[in-house]
Design a protein around this motif. Structure first.
Motif, PDB file in Angstrom:
ATOM      1  N   ALA A 115     -27.751  20.880 -87.798  1.00 26.36           N
ATOM      2  CA  ALA A 115     -26.860  22.101 -88.368  1.00 26.36           C
ATOM      3  C   ALA A 115     -26.786  23.147 -87.172  1.00 26.36           C
ATOM      4  N   VAL A 116     -25.564  22.778 -86.503  1.00 21.93           N
ATOM      5  CA  VAL A 116     -25.607  23.924 -85.135  1.00 21.93           C
ATOM      6  C   VAL A 116     -25.038  25.123 -85.733  1.00 21.93           C
ATOM      7  N   PRO A 117     -25.345  26.349 -85.236  1.00 23.45           N
ATOM      8  CA  PRO A 117     -24.494  27.451 -85.306  1.00 23.45           C
ATOM      9  C   PRO A 117     -23.057  27.328 -85.409  1.00 23.45           C
ATOM     10  N   TYR A 118     -22.447  27.928 -86.224  1.00 21.96           N
ATOM     11  CA  TYR A 118     -20.845  27.819 -86.517  1.00 21.96           C
ATOM     12  C   TYR A 118     -20.008  29.120 -87.011  1.00 21.96           C
ATOM     13  N   THR A 119     -19.556  29.752 -86.445  1.00 22.45           N
ATOM     14  CA  THR A 119     -18.579  30.901 -87.293  1.00 22.45           C
ATOM     15  C   THR A 119     -17.243  30.605 -87.200  1.00 22.45           C
ATOM     16  N   PRO A 120     -16.437  30.604 -88.345  1.00 24.39           N
ATOM     17  CA  PRO A 120     -15.252  30.372 -88.380  1.00 24.39           C
ATOM     18  C   PRO A 120     -14.138  31.387 -87.447  1.00 24.39           C
ATOM     19  N   SER A 121     -13.226  30.749 -86.729  1.00 25.20           N
ATOM     20  CA  SER A 121     -12.376  31.725 -85.844  1.00 25.20           C
ATOM     21  C   SER A 121     -11.130  30.923 -85.735  1.00 25.20           C
ATOM     22  N   GLY A 122     -10.035  31.620 -84.990  1.00 26.65           N
ATOM     23  CA  GLY A 122      -8.761  31.004 -84.761  1.00 26.65           C
ATOM     24  C   GLY A 122      -7.839  31.460 -85.726  1.00 26.65           C
ATOM     25  N   ALA A 123      -6.695  30.372 -85.789  1.00 21.76           N
ATOM     26  CA  ALA A 123      -5.820  30.888 -86.868  1.00 21.76           C
ATOM     27  C   ALA A 123      -6.329  30.677 -88.321  1.00 21.76           C
ATOM     28  N   THR A 124      -5.322  30.970 -89.216  1.00 23.11           N
ATOM     29  CA  THR A 124      -5.616  31.245 -90.531  1.00 23.11           C
ATOM     30  C   THR A 124      -6.245  30.027 -91.175  1.00 23.11           C
ATOM     31  N   GLU A 125      -5.430  28.983 -90.970  1.00 20.91           N
ATOM     32  CA  GLU A 125      -5.648  27.519 -91.502  1.00 20.91           C
ATOM     33  C   GLU A 125      -7.041  26.948 -90.949  1.00 20.91           C
ATOM     34  N   VAL A 126      -7.456  27.225 -89.528  1.00 24.50           N
ATOM     35  CA  VAL A 126      -8.576  26.719 -88.975  1.00 24.50           C
ATOM     36  C   VAL A 126      -9.871  27.576 -89.722  1.00 24.50           C
ATOM     37  N   ARG A 127      -9.433  28.939 -89.687  1.00 26.12           N
ATOM     38  CA  ARG A 127     -10.570  29.645 -90.538  1.00 26.12           C
ATOM     39  C   ARG A 127     -10.765  29.399 -92.064  1.00 26.12           C
ATOM     40  N   VAL A 128      -9.771  29.050 -92.547  1.00 28.88           N
ATOM     41  CA  VAL A 128      -9.974  28.360 -94.014  1.00 28.88           C
ATOM     42  C   VAL A 128     -10.763  27.157 -94.065  1.00 28.88           C
ATOM     43  N   ALA A 129     -10.367  26.036 -93.164  1.00 28.44           N
ATOM     44  CA  ALA A 129     -11.255  24.855 -92.966  1.00 28.44           C
ATOM     45  C   ALA A 129     -12.553  25.055 -92.711  1.00 28.44           C
ATOM     46  N   GLY A 130     -12.783  26.227 -91.698  1.00 29.79           N
ATOM     47  CA  GLY A 130     -14.102  26.550 -91.130  1.00 29.79           C
ATOM     48  C   GLY A 130     -15.068  26.825 -92.453  1.00 29.79           C
TER      49      GLY A 130
ATOM     50  N   PHE B 211      -0.785  26.012 -71.174  1.00 26.20           N
ATOM     51  CA  PHE B 211      -1.897  25.397 -71.314  1.00 26.20           C
ATOM     52  C   PHE B 211      -3.136  26.430 -71.776  1.00 26.20           C
ATOM     53  N   LEU B 212      -3.071  27.546 -70.985  1.00 23.38           N
ATOM     54  CA  LEU B 212      -3.989  28.567 -71.412  1.00 23.38           C
ATOM     55  C   LEU B 212      -4.003  28.890 -72.911  1.00 23.38           C
ATOM     56  N   TYR B 213      -2.757  29.459 -73.438  1.00 26.69           N
ATOM     57  CA  TYR B 213      -2.563  29.607 -74.761  1.00 26.69           C
ATOM     58  C   TYR B 213      -2.879  28.476 -75.668  1.00 26.69           C
ATOM     59  N   MET B 214      -2.598  27.246 -75.306  1.00 30.79           N
ATOM     60  CA  MET B 214      -2.726  26.011 -76.138  1.00 30.79           C
ATOM     61  C   MET B 214      -4.513  25.695 -76.164  1.00 30.79           C
ATOM     62  N   ARG B 215      -5.008  26.090 -75.203  1.00 29.90           N
ATOM     63  CA  ARG B 215      -6.493  25.728 -75.075  1.00 29.90           C
ATOM     64  C   ARG B 215      -7.226  26.949 -75.832  1.00 29.90           C
ATOM     65  N   ASN B 216      -6.634  28.091 -75.990  1.00 27.66           N
ATOM     66  CA  ASN B 216      -7.338  29.089 -76.724  1.00 27.66           C
ATOM     67  C   ASN B 216      -7.180  28.743 -78.344  1.00 27.66           C
ATOM     68  N   GLN B 217      -5.911  28.227 -78.634  1.00 29.16           N
ATOM     69  CA  GLN B 217      -5.780  27.834 -79.883  1.00 29.16           C
ATOM     70  C   GLN B 217      -6.679  26.657 -80.385  1.00 29.16           C
ATOM     71  N   LEU B 218      -6.662  25.563 -79.476  1.00 29.72           N
ATOM     72  CA  LEU B 218      -7.489  24.514 -79.754  1.00 29.72           C
ATOM     73  C   LEU B 218      -8.787  24.724 -79.874  1.00 29.72           C
ATOM     74  N   ARG B 219      -9.569  25.771 -79.253  1.00 29.17           N
ATOM     75  CA  ARG B 219     -10.757  25.822 -79.076  1.00 29.17           C
ATOM     76  C   ARG B 219     -11.605  25.759 -80.419  1.00 29.17           C
ATOM     77  N   PRO B 220     -11.045  26.841 -81.174  1.00 32.12           N
ATOM     78  CA  PRO B 220     -11.715  26.842 -82.742  1.00 32.12           C
ATOM     79  C   PRO B 220     -11.745  25.608 -83.469  1.00 32.12           C
ATOM     80  N   ILE B 221     -10.629  24.698 -83.315  1.00 33.65           N
ATOM     81  CA  ILE B 221     -10.584  23.236 -83.845  1.00 33.65           C
ATOM     82  C   ILE B 221     -11.600  22.448 -83.242  1.00 33.65           C
ATOM     83  N   MET B 222     -11.768  22.532 -82.026  1.00 28.93           N
ATOM     84  CA  MET B 222     -13.028  21.639 -81.364  1.00 28.93           C
ATOM     85  C   MET B 222     -14.341  22.143 -81.655  1.00 28.93           C
ATOM     86  N   ARG B 223     -14.394  23.646 -81.920  1.00 30.41           N
ATOM     87  CA  ARG B 223     -15.750  23.912 -82.465  1.00 30.41           C
ATOM     88  C   ARG B 223     -16.045  23.342 -83.628  1.00 30.41           C
TER      89      ARG B 223
END
Length: 439
Positions: free
Chosen positions: A203-218, A178-190
């Motif tokens: 327009a809220v401040p946002y910086t891409p983070s997380g896995a490669t696919e999430v960073r690309v989407a960000g 659960f801890l690992y999953m939460r850290n992985q899902l947090r960038p998607i939720m942001r």
């Protein structure tokens, strides 16, 4: 049918669904392993160990079966009792328990009791309350006999320890997952929160983070947001210049017509006023319901004031129903403009309008109904598009417009995370327009 029924009870958030996907297989595996272990392995081993003890008891009985007294029975069986580590003594009949007894946490006690009664018919009672010692009462020709021996000879020692250990490590690994999953899902939720806020005009401040696919989407989202903001800024600057440039000649024309003969200038003044109204409609639509900052307001008071202003302007409109109370985050100027547009359309194409409001813990609904001709169901989607005019259906003789009224209302509702719904008024028979915004 089953999946449709199950879908209603499924969680909606990504985190809850991921947690469910992680937890359900773990629980199923634990249940399957526990049942298989208890029913097959543990019960079979317990039965085999109990049968071994029964054979030892039968050996003792065969050696001492010809004894005529209790002392002789003990004497004949003594050589075997020491080797088998079994203690034997005769007891009075009233000391024999009336029924079998075992501890509530004894997972294998029922197997021991059933096996003893089946394979050793002389068994009268079995007592397994003590985790270290087992007591069996057997009927003989010389009276009831009490047999005592080590409880571990009947079943594996502390079988619950395996289950407890398995549950402990299952909970531990699930918590780590659960801890690992939460850290992985947090960038998607942001990313989802930033996209949702931008959809509401923030327009809220946002910086891409997380896995490669999430960073690309960000990064793609940031590029898209920047392009849209540049386009909005350029359009606003352009329309501001157009507004200033067009208002100036319109003002000069109005002043010039004011000095002309009243009869000759009246038609031209009407044209100038219509051009002014069209310009205001274009500017309202160009703002795209993005003026102002969301603030906590009372929707009931806002709509009540809009209806009161429309009544002072001479429109046949009334507030017929208002349910609920409270405050919510809205852009008051945009909501007020949307309500005024709906009221204006209602009194333009009908004789009177009725406004109702419902504020619940889940949504806000503002409804405007009229007694006009309404809009056919197959044309309602077209009616909310910019510059769409359905005058043949809405009685063109009662007014004119540029076709932006419903488009402005729809944009306002979307900017608040809601929608504009058009239908038929069951109360007045004309158009029923609902602004629905979730809370």
């Amino acid at each position: 049918m089953f999946f449709r029924w199950l879908k209603r009870y499924m969680p909606r958030s990504l985190y809850a669904r991921a947690a469910l996907i992680l937890a359900v297989p773990m629980i199923v595996v634990l249940l399957a392993v526990s049942v298989a272990f208890l029913q097959r392995h543990l019960e079979d081993v317990t039965k085999q160990m109990t049968l071994t003890v029964i054979r030892e008891l039968q050996l003792i009985a065969s050696v001492a079966e010809r004894a005529e007294t209790q002392q002789e029975f003990i004497a004949r069986a003594r050589p075997l009792l020491g080797a088998l580590q079994i203690r034997v003594r005769f007891v009075d009949a009233d000391r024999v328990p009336a029924e079998d007894r075992r501890s509530r946490v004894d997972y294998t006690g029922h197997v021991v009791i059933e096996t003893l009664h089946e394979s050793l018919p002389a068994t009268r009672a079995v007592v397994l309350e003590n985790t270290r010692e087992a007591t069996i009462y057997v009927t003989t020709g010389l009276g009831p006999v009490e047999l005592l021996f080590d409880r571990r000879r009947l079943s594996p020692a502390a079988p619950h320890q395996l289950i407890v250990t398995m549950l402990f490590f299952a909970v531990l690994m699930t918590w780590i997952s659960f801890l690992y999953m939460r850290n992985q899902l947090r960038p998607i939720m942001r990313l989802a929160a930033a996209a949702d806020a931008f959809g509401h005009g923030n327009a809220v401040p946002y910086t891409p983070s997380g896995a490669t696919e999430v960073r690309v989407a960000g990064h793609a989202f940031l590029d898209m947001r920047n392009r849209i903001e540049r386009q909005i800024e350029q359009r606003t600057l352009m329309l501001s210049g157009v507004s200033h440039d067009m208002r100036t000649p319109l003002t000069r024309m109005r002043l010039t017509l004011a000095m002309m003969d009243e009869d000759e200038a009246a038609p031209l003044l009407q044209d100038v006023d219509e051009m002014q109204g069209l310009l205001d409609a274009f500017l309202d639509f160009a703002r795209n319901a993005s003026e102002g900052v969301p603030e906590r307001v009372d929707p009931v008071a806002l709509v009540t004031q809009a209806v009161a202003d429309a009544q002072r302007a001479g429109h046949a409109v009334e507030l017929v129903d208002s349910e609920g109370e409270g405050e919510m985050m809205l852009r008051p100027l945009d909501i007020r403009r949307a309500v005024e547009n709906l009221i204006g359309n209602a009194v333009r194409y009908g004789n009177r309008a009725e406004v109702s409001l419902a504020l619940t813990p889940r949504f806000l609904r503002i409804r405007v109904e009229d007694d006009g001709p309404g809009i056919p169901a197959d044309q309602r989607t077209e009616a909310v598009k910019p510059f769409s005019r359905l005058d043949p259906a809405r009685n063109q003789n009662r007014g004119s417009g540029v076709g932006l009224g419903l488009a402005i209302v729809a944009d306002t509702a979307r900017a608040h995370g809601g929608a504009l719904r058009l239908g038929e008024s069951g109360r007045l028979g004309g158009l029923c327009a609902d602004i629905v915004i979730g809370r």
